[in-house]
Scaffold this active site. Structure first.
Site, PDB file in Angstrom:
ATOM      1  N   TYR A 104     -12.429 -29.661 -36.463  1.00 25.34           N
ATOM      2  CA  TYR A 104     -12.767 -31.067 -36.656  1.00 25.34           C
ATOM      3  C   TYR A 104     -14.149 -31.282 -36.060  1.00 25.34           C
ATOM      4  O   TYR A 104     -14.432 -30.818 -34.951  1.00 25.34           O
ATOM      5  CB  TYR A 104     -11.743 -31.950 -35.918  1.00 25.34           C
ATOM      6  CG  TYR A 104     -12.082 -33.429 -35.921  1.00 25.34           C
ATOM      7  CD1 TYR A 104     -11.506 -34.283 -36.851  1.00 25.34           C
ATOM      8  CD2 TYR A 104     -12.986 -33.964 -34.995  1.00 25.34           C
ATOM      9  CE1 TYR A 104     -11.821 -35.636 -36.873  1.00 25.34           C
ATOM     10  CE2 TYR A 104     -13.305 -35.308 -35.013  1.00 25.34           C
ATOM     11  CZ  TYR A 104     -12.719 -36.133 -35.947  1.00 25.34           C
ATOM     12  OH  TYR A 104     -13.041 -37.474 -35.964  1.00 25.34           O
ATOM     13  N   GLU A 191     -17.450 -37.933 -40.569  1.00 24.18           N
ATOM     14  CA  GLU A 191     -16.364 -37.085 -40.071  1.00 24.18           C
ATOM     15  C   GLU A 191     -16.039 -35.957 -41.047  1.00 24.18           C
ATOM     16  O   GLU A 191     -15.867 -36.202 -42.237  1.00 24.18           O
ATOM     17  CB  GLU A 191     -15.118 -37.955 -39.871  1.00 24.18           C
ATOM     18  CG  GLU A 191     -13.929 -37.201 -39.297  1.00 24.18           C
ATOM     19  CD  GLU A 191     -12.658 -38.053 -39.335  1.00 24.18           C
ATOM     20  OE1 GLU A 191     -12.299 -38.611 -38.293  1.00 24.18           O
ATOM     21  OE2 GLU A 191     -12.039 -38.158 -40.411  1.00 24.18           O
TER      22      GLU A 191
END
Ligand code: GDP
Ligand code: MN
Length: 396
Positions: A104, A191
Site C-alpha cells: 500500500y 492512493e
C-alpha cells in the site's frame, strides 16, 4: 471530487508512474475488443468494475480472464452489478499482472501537521483502515517537507521500511511521483492499493522474466476548491455517480454537506455556517447539514437551498441565519416565502436576518407569518425546540 480509476491512472501515467496498459469498456463487446488488444501483453486481462467505491474485489467486481471469450463473459457479469448500491456501467480492462506481493502506498493530506504525508504498508491489497485498526505498527508514515517536498532520502527510507530494497529505484520514483501527482493536480489523496511487485511484463515494455513494481489500482480525490485551476479535470466528473442533491447544489453555487442531525441550516458565509452549527449543538441539537448560500444570493438560490434541505427526510426544523452584507435581507425573505409556497412538507422554520435590508425582510416575514429571532442564540434555541416537538409529535 472522486475520480474513476481509469482517470486516476491517466494522471499517474502523466507523471511517469508504471501502470499496466488498460482500456475502458461500456459493453461486453467492447470488453472483448479491448481484451483482444491487451491479451498479448501478459496472456491475461483483469476486468474491473468502475465505480467510485473501494472493496470492488471483495464484492466480485474484479475478475481475471484468459481469452477474449472469457473477457466478454466476465464483463457481462460485472456490468449491471450493484456494488455498495451503485450500478456498474463501465469496466476497466487491463493487462493482468502476475502478482508476487501487494503493498500500500499513498500520498495523503495530513491536515493536523499541515503537510503531505506519504503512507506505506507492506500489508497491501486489504483496506488500509483495517491495517490501521489491527496492526497500526505496520503503517509507515513519512511527512514531506513543506518547502522541499518529499526528498530522495525520505523516499528511500520508505522503500527500505516496506522491504522494497530490491526495487529501490522504482520505489523511490513511485513515492516521489505520488507526491508530485498530488501537487500538480491539487489532489488531496493519491492512493495505490495495491502497489505490487509483479513477475515479468507487468508494465508495458518491461523486460520479460524480471520483477517489476507497478500500480495496479489508483484512487485519487481532487480538491473541489482547486478545480477552477484545472479546467480539464471537470471532464473527469462522473455524472453517473454524482448524487442528484450534489449536482443541484453545484448548479446553484451552494456549498452543501450532509450531516446526521435533524436541524437543517441555511446560512451565508462558511464561517457563519460553522458558528451556526456550533450554536445548534450548544442548544442541544444536531445540524443536518452545512449549507452556505454564498454572497449576494438571490431568491432562486434561497429556494434551491430550501429544496436541498427538505429533501433530507431527517430534517425536523430549519434554521435560517443570514447576515446581510452584499446579500440583501429582503431578497432572502422573498426566496423563503417562495420556497415555503413550493415546499412539499411542512417543517417549522426559524429565521434570523440581520444587516442589509433587515427591516424590509422583517416586515415581509411578519406578513407571511414566519417565526423569527433576533439573536443567533435565540434562533438556535427555537429551532432545537421546534425539532424536539416535531419528533415528539411524530412518535405519538
Ligand atoms: P479494490 O478491491 O476496489 O481495491 O480493487 P483492486 O484494483 O485493488 O483489486 C482488488 C484485488 O484484485 C487486488 O488487491 C489484487 O489482489 C487483485 N488484482 C487486481 N489487479 C490484478 C492483476 O492485474 N492481476 C492479479 N492477479 N490480481 C489483480
Ligand atoms: Mn484497491
Amino acid at each position: 471530487m472522486k475520480i474513476q480509476e481509469a482517470d486516476a491512472k491517466r494522471l499517474l501515467l502523466a507523471e511517469g508512474l508504471p501502470v499496466p496498459a488498460w482500456e475502458v469498456a461500456r459493453s461486453p463487446a467492447e470488453a472483448r475488443a479491448a481484451a483482444s488488444r491487451l491479451l498479448h501483453e501478459t496472456g491475461q486481462v483483469v476486468i474491473k468494475a468502475q465505480v467510485l467505491v473501494g472493496g470492488r474485489g471483495k464484492a466480485g467486481g474484479v475478475k481475471l480472464a484468459s481469452s477474449d471469450d472469457e473477457a466478454e463473459h466476465v464483463a457481462d457479469a460485472i456490468l449491471g452489478m450493484q456494488i455498495k448500491g451503485i450500478t456498474v456501467r463501465k469496466v476497466l480492462v487491463a493487462a493482468a499482472a502476475d502478482i508476487v506481493k501487494e503493498y500500500y502506498l499513498a500520498a495523503v493530506l495530513d491536515r493536523g501537521a499541515r503537510r503531505i504525508l506519504l503512507m506505506g504498508s507492506a500489508e497491501g491489497g486489504v483496506e488500509i483502515e483495517q491495517v490501521a485498526a489491527e496492526k497500526p505498527e505496520a503503517i509507515v508514515r513519512i511527512h514531506a517537507d513543506p518547502l522541499l517536498g518529499l526528498q530522495d532520502w525520505q523516499a528511500r527510507e520508505m522503500a527500505f521500511r516496506l522491504g522494497l530494497g530490491r526495487h529501490l529505484k522504482a520505489a523511490v520514483a513511485i513515492g516521489k511521483g505520488l507526491v508530485r501527482t498530488m501537487l500538480v493536480n491539487d489532489a488531496d489523496l493519491v492512493e495505490i492499493n495495491p502497489l505490487a511487485v509483479v513477475r515479468g511484463g507487468g508494465a508495458p515494455g518491461a523486460p520479460g522474466g524480471e520483477e517489476q513494481l507497478v500500480c495496479l489500482d489508483a484512487k485519487i480525490t481532487l480538491d473541489d476548491s482547486a478545480l477552477f485551476r484545472h479546467p480539464t479535470h471537470e471532464a473527469m466528473r462522473d455524472p453517473d455517480e454524482e448524487a442528484p442533491a450534489d449536482a443541484e447544489a453545484r448548479r446553484h453555487d451552494i456549498s452543501f454537506i450532509h450531516l446526521d442531525g435533524t436541524i437543517g441550516c441555511m446560512v451565508n458565509g462558511a464561517g457563519l455556517a460553522m458558528t451556526t452549527m456550533d450554536l445548534v449543538k450548544r442548544a442541544g441539537g444536531e445540524p443536518a447539514n452545512f449549507l452556505d448560500i454564498g454572497g449576494g444570493a438571490k431568491a432562486d438560490r434561497v429556494a434551491a437551498a430550501m429544496r436541498l434541505i427538505l429533501a433530507e427526510p431527517r430534517v425536523e426544523a430549519i434554521l435560517v441565519n443570514i447576515f446581510g452584507g452584499i446579500t440583501r435581507g429582503d431578497e432572502v425573505a422573498m426566496g423563503l416565502i417562495e420556497a415555503r409556497r413550493q415546499q412539499s412538507r411542512d417543517v417549522p422554520m426559524v429565521v434570523r436576518i440581520v444587516g442589509t435590508n433587515a427591516e424590509e425582510a422583517a416586515s415581509l416575514l411578519e406578513q407571511a407569518h414566519f417565526e423569527t429571532a433576533t439573536t443567533l442564540d435565540e434562533a438556535a434555541r427555537k429551532a432545537v425546540a421546534a425539532a424536539a416537538s416535531q419528533s415528539a409529535g411524530g412518535a405519538a
